[in-house]
Write a protein that holds these residues in place. Sequence first.
Motif, mmCIF file in Angstrom:
data_model
loop_
_atom_site.group_PDB
_atom_site.id
_atom_site.type_symbol
_atom_site.label_atom_id
_atom_site.label_comp_id
_atom_site.label_asym_id
_atom_site.label_seq_id
_atom_site.Cartn_x
_atom_site.Cartn_y
_atom_site.Cartn_z
ATOM 1 N N GLU A 1 2.812 -13.244 -11.774
ATOM 2 C CA GLU A 1 2.588 -13.562 -13.179
ATOM 3 C C GLU A 1 1.251 -13.043 -13.671
ATOM 4 N N THR A 2 0.274 -13.027 -12.796
ATOM 5 C CA THR A 2 -1.055 -12.627 -13.215
ATOM 6 C C THR A 2 -1.795 -12.036 -12.028
ATOM 7 N N GLY A 3 -2.744 -11.169 -12.318
ATOM 8 C CA GLY A 3 -3.513 -10.530 -11.258
ATOM 9 C C GLY A 3 -4.059 -9.192 -11.715
ATOM 10 N N ALA A 4 -4.453 -8.379 -10.761
ATOM 11 C CA ALA A 4 -5.005 -7.063 -11.062
ATOM 12 C C ALA A 4 -4.563 -6.071 -10.001
ATOM 13 N N LEU A 5 -4.382 -4.830 -10.410
ATOM 14 C CA LEU A 5 -4.013 -3.743 -9.504
ATOM 15 C C LEU A 5 -5.181 -2.772 -9.404
ATOM 16 N N ARG A 6 -5.333 -2.164 -8.233
ATOM 17 C CA ARG A 6 -6.430 -1.223 -7.999
ATOM 18 C C ARG A 6 -5.887 0.016 -7.306
ATOM 19 N N LEU A 7 -6.262 1.159 -7.808
ATOM 20 C CA LEU A 7 -5.890 2.443 -7.211
ATOM 21 C C LEU A 7 -7.169 3.144 -6.770
ATOM 22 N N VAL A 8 -7.171 3.634 -5.534
ATOM 23 C CA VAL A 8 -8.365 4.255 -4.969
ATOM 24 C C VAL A 8 -8.039 5.686 -4.561
ATOM 25 N N LEU A 9 -8.835 6.623 -5.000
ATOM 26 C CA LEU A 9 -8.737 8.016 -4.581
ATOM 27 C C LEU A 9 -9.726 8.231 -3.442
ATOM 28 N N ASP A 10 -9.212 8.489 -2.241
ATOM 29 C CA ASP A 10 -10.054 8.647 -1.054
ATOM 30 C C ASP A 10 -10.570 10.068 -1.011
ATOM 31 N N HIS A 11 -11.663 10.294 -1.737
ATOM 32 C CA HIS A 11 -12.221 11.639 -1.824
ATOM 33 C C HIS A 11 -13.727 11.526 -2.029
ATOM 34 N N ASP A 12 -14.464 12.164 -1.172
ATOM 35 C CA ASP A 12 -15.925 12.115 -1.237
ATOM 36 C C ASP A 12 -16.424 13.175 -2.205
ATOM 37 N N VAL B 1 0.854 -1.186 0.000
ATOM 38 C CA VAL B 1 0.000 0.000 0.000
ATOM 39 C C VAL B 1 0.890 1.236 0.000
ATOM 40 N N ALA B 2 0.577 2.188 -0.865
ATOM 41 C CA ALA B 2 1.277 3.477 -0.896
ATOM 42 C C ALA B 2 0.247 4.584 -0.828
ATOM 43 N N GLU B 3 0.529 5.594 -0.025
ATOM 44 C CA GLU B 3 -0.396 6.710 0.137
ATOM 45 C C GLU B 3 0.294 7.980 -0.312
ATOM 46 N N VAL B 4 -0.423 8.798 -1.085
ATOM 47 C CA VAL B 4 0.143 10.030 -1.612
ATOM 48 C C VAL B 4 -0.937 11.104 -1.578
ATOM 49 N N THR B 5 -0.537 12.329 -1.273
ATOM 50 C CA THR B 5 -1.458 13.461 -1.257
ATOM 51 C C THR B 5 -1.291 14.261 -2.545
ATOM 52 N N PRO C 1 -18.340 8.996 -7.586
ATOM 53 C CA PRO C 1 -17.328 8.078 -7.053
ATOM 54 C C PRO C 1 -16.821 7.052 -8.064
ATOM 55 N N VAL C 2 -17.509 6.866 -9.191
ATOM 56 C CA VAL C 2 -17.111 5.818 -10.132
ATOM 57 C C VAL C 2 -15.733 6.064 -10.731
ATOM 58 N N ASP C 3 -15.312 7.319 -10.833
ATOM 59 C CA ASP C 3 -13.993 7.609 -11.402
ATOM 60 C C ASP C 3 -12.928 7.819 -10.318
ATOM 61 N N ASN C 4 -13.254 7.451 -9.082
ATOM 62 C CA ASN C 4 -12.267 7.533 -8.005
ATOM 63 C C ASN C 4 -11.498 6.222 -7.825
ATOM 64 N N VAL C 5 -11.776 5.256 -8.672
ATOM 65 C CA VAL C 5 -11.098 3.970 -8.628
ATOM 66 C C VAL C 5 -10.573 3.661 -10.024
ATOM 67 N N ALA C 6 -9.342 3.172 -10.113
ATOM 68 C CA ALA C 6 -8.741 2.793 -11.391
ATOM 69 C C ALA C 6 -8.124 1.410 -11.272
ATOM 70 N N TYR C 7 -8.064 0.702 -12.398
ATOM 71 C CA TYR C 7 -7.601 -0.676 -12.400
ATOM 72 C C TYR C 7 -6.524 -0.874 -13.472
ATOM 73 N N ALA C 8 -5.678 -1.872 -13.255
ATOM 74 C CA ALA C 8 -4.691 -2.298 -14.249
ATOM 75 C C ALA C 8 -4.575 -3.815 -14.175
ATOM 76 N N ALA C 9 -4.483 -4.447 -15.340
ATOM 77 C CA ALA C 9 -4.402 -5.903 -15.403
ATOM 78 C C ALA C 9 -2.961 -6.352 -15.551
ATOM 79 N N VAL C 10 -2.621 -7.429 -14.874
ATOM 80 C CA VAL C 10 -1.307 -8.058 -14.989
ATOM 81 C C VAL C 10 -1.516 -9.424 -15.629
ATOM 82 N N ASN C 11 -1.010 -9.611 -16.838
ATOM 83 C CA ASN C 11 -1.175 -10.859 -17.560
ATOM 84 C C ASN C 11 0.156 -11.577 -17.735
ATOM 85 N N ARG C 12 0.081 -12.866 -17.949
ATOM 86 C CA ARG C 12 1.283 -13.635 -18.257
ATOM 87 C C ARG C 12 1.827 -13.190 -19.608
#
Length: 338
Positions: free
Chosen positions: A22-33, A1-5, A37-48
């Motif tokens: 090798e495989t999985g998914a990454l999620r970034l969350v912007l903690d802001h009300d 976990v990394a936190e940045v302002t 809210p749908v654009d406060n979360v971003a995803y990235a895929a990790v594929n083989r």
Amino acid sequence: VAEVTIPAGGVERVVIDLPPMETGALRLVLDHDDAMPVDNVAYAAVNRSRRARVLHVTQGNEPLEVALTTGQAQEIADVTVAATSILEQASHQALAESSYYDLIIYDDCAPVRMPRANTLFVGSLPPGDAWKAKPGEGAPQIIDVDRVHPLTQLVEMSNVKIAKGSALEPPVGSKVLVDSVVGNLVAIAPREGFEDAVIGFPFFEESEAGDLSPNTNWPLRPSFPVFALNALRYLGGVRGALAADSAAPGDAVTLRAPADVEQMTVVDPQGIEHELRRSSQATFIYTSTNNVGVYEVREGEGSQIAQRFVVNLFDERESDLQPATSLDLGHQEITGTA
């Protein structure tokens, strides 16, 4: 976990050292009300990572063969070299039409029919009337290279000399990558879900006695192995660990799979399964990208996740919900009223 302002309207960079995966998914969350809210979360895929299947059809081109079999090239592609006589074999034509290869390089030759694969033509043209060329007058001095396109990125050709070349006349929708005083020397064009790149000059010239002599000094320049790697990565469709692109909601996503896979199952972020069949272009087209998040893909009848792709709302205009004080129509500005 990394936190940045991050200040409002500002940009910050954070580097996270990921553990081996090798495989999985990454999620970034912007903690802001806020109101969206749908654009406060971003995803990235990790594929083989997957090595590309590449066929090099040639009567002999040692510089290109060496460039395609360097250590880096072997990490991303499995390159097979074959003589031009293979083009007449029914077994090869069946493989080419079944999308077995990701990339076929036609070195001073051309197939009877275009394959279901990306192609790179060196000193020759694809069959049919879509591509045309006319001999250039004199040595084609290079004047411009597209340094943005992935195929010619980091390719410096100001020190490349060519004895003879043809001015390409690519089809509509193509992109010129290398321009010269006699016309287009390298271009790329789409074709039914694939792409065809053409180099308008051969590496060698054959004399009347059958002897070969160099037609260009490009293989002696550092940009040549760079171009070869670019071709393997881009035209070979090499999928690295973080190569999965992010689609926008509503966009169609093109998925590829091995030639023996005729069915795919896509599981959307809500857990709903969607079955896909291979299209006529040997790809799978998925259009139900209405939800942001991670989409999981299973190939054939298997239950294992073969790949992932993500959908993110990265459109600043869609995310901007602040009421406008005025509306500019170009010829008239309308002031907002309560």
